[in-house]
Design an enzyme around this catalytic site. Structure first.
Site, mmCIF file in Angstrom:
data_model
loop_
_atom_site.group_PDB
_atom_site.id
_atom_site.type_symbol
_atom_site.label_atom_id
_atom_site.label_comp_id
_atom_site.label_asym_id
_atom_site.label_seq_id
_atom_site.Cartn_x
_atom_site.Cartn_y
_atom_site.Cartn_z
ATOM 1 N N ARG A 238 0.820 -1.169 -0.036
ATOM 2 C CA ARG A 238 -0.114 -0.059 -0.105
ATOM 3 C C ARG A 238 0.951 1.273 0.072
ATOM 4 O O ARG A 238 0.490 2.095 -0.802
ATOM 5 C CB ARG A 238 -0.958 0.002 1.170
ATOM 6 C CG ARG A 238 -1.876 -1.183 1.041
ATOM 7 C CD ARG A 238 -2.983 -1.158 2.458
ATOM 8 N NE ARG A 238 -3.691 0.005 2.289
ATOM 9 C CZ ARG A 238 -4.450 0.641 3.360
ATOM 10 N NH1 ARG A 238 -4.540 0.064 4.424
ATOM 11 N NH2 ARG A 238 -5.189 1.838 3.122
ATOM 12 N N CYS B 74 -1.673 5.934 9.595
ATOM 13 C CA CYS B 74 -2.016 4.823 8.788
ATOM 14 C C CYS B 74 -3.121 5.180 7.849
ATOM 15 O O CYS B 74 -2.766 6.234 7.130
ATOM 16 C CB CYS B 74 -2.661 3.621 9.662
ATOM 17 S SG CYS B 74 -4.047 4.085 10.618
#
Length: 262
Positions: free
Chosen positions: A193, A247
């Site tokens: 990611r 995050c």
């Protein structure tokens, strides 16, 4: 949500961050213990009703630990609720400043358990711990389970003074420090990611310019338990105190904060 972590000298943040499964049965002999099931996902409540640690109360990441708007552009996928709303939730759970709160999820603390723990620390609550190894580890250690619903000893709203006591960072601050050499912006998401190879959740792939990738899963050993304090200190101490952790929505970032505390 990003969280600024230049707070390494505040002892209440670090106190007893984890509890080992073998220690859990001692809880049954203590007063003022509140056990919290923070498992999340579409089937969380169904799973809780089917089996949970005895006397645990369930908290909902989506609706109780977050103040979600109709448009995720307003604060992201899991924006924090107001401290006042969180204080009401704690009262509903029967948590007061003297409570010993023990939290678990089924993601080794990487999901809502760490988020709930951080929120407790951020209002100044001292006695909060996450079960190392999570739900499965507690069962493996012989802690009794139950099904159905549990009733809390509801109390008044938790007494708070001011807002969140641990510092939060916003997009403007992150942009201003992300490429400065004396700052570290840690992206705790999985490497694929961070690299933008695939993005299964958010609208935009890739990472913040200048951010460094230290996946939250690297806080755990091969068995899925937190690494030793010595190993984690060796890993994170060189970063210094000017650290921002993020995050995708402010949940798994708290896993790394829990690792800092451990």
């Amino acid at each position: 949500m990003a969280i600024y972590c230049g707070i390494f000298n505040q002892n209440y943040f670090f106190m007893n961050a984890l509890i080992e499964p073998r220690e859990l049965n001692n809880l049954l002999e203590k007063d003022h213990v509140v056990l919290v099931d923070a498992r999340s996902g579409p089937e969380a409540k169904t799973k809780f009703a089917a089996q949970h640690l005895k006397s645990a109360l369930h908290v909902d990441l989506e609706n109780e630990l977050s103040d979600k708007k109709s448009d995720a552009a307003e604060g992201g996928r899991h924006p924090l609720p107001s401290p006042d709303d969180f204080a009401l939730l704690l009262g509903k759970l029967g948590i007061d400043p003297e409570s010993n709160v023990v939290i678990y999820d089924d993601k080794n603390g990487a999901n809502a358990a760490a988020r709930f723990w951080w929120m407790l620390k951020a209002i100044g609550h001292k006695n909060a711990q996450v079960i190392n190894g999570g739900f499965a580890a507690a069962i493996g250690a012989g802690f009794p389970t139950a099904d159905g619903e549990e009733k809390s000893d509801q109390t008044n709203a938790y007494p708070i003074t001011g807002g969140w006591l641990l510092p939060l960072s916003n997009m403007k601050e992150v942009e201003s420090v992300s490429e400065k050499k004396d700052w570290h912006v840690i992206d705790v998401r999985e490497e694929y990611r961070y690299n933008g190879e695939s993005e299964p959740i958010d609208l935009v792939a890739g990472h913040i310019p200048g951010a460094e990738n230290i996946p939250y899963l690297s806080n755990l050993d091969e068995s899925g338990w937190f690494k030793s304090p010595e190993d984690l200190k060796e890993k994170y101490a060189p970063l210094g105190e000017q650290v921002i952790v993020h995050c995708g929505s402010g949940v798994t970032a708290c896993h790394t904060l829990l690792a800092f505390a451990h």
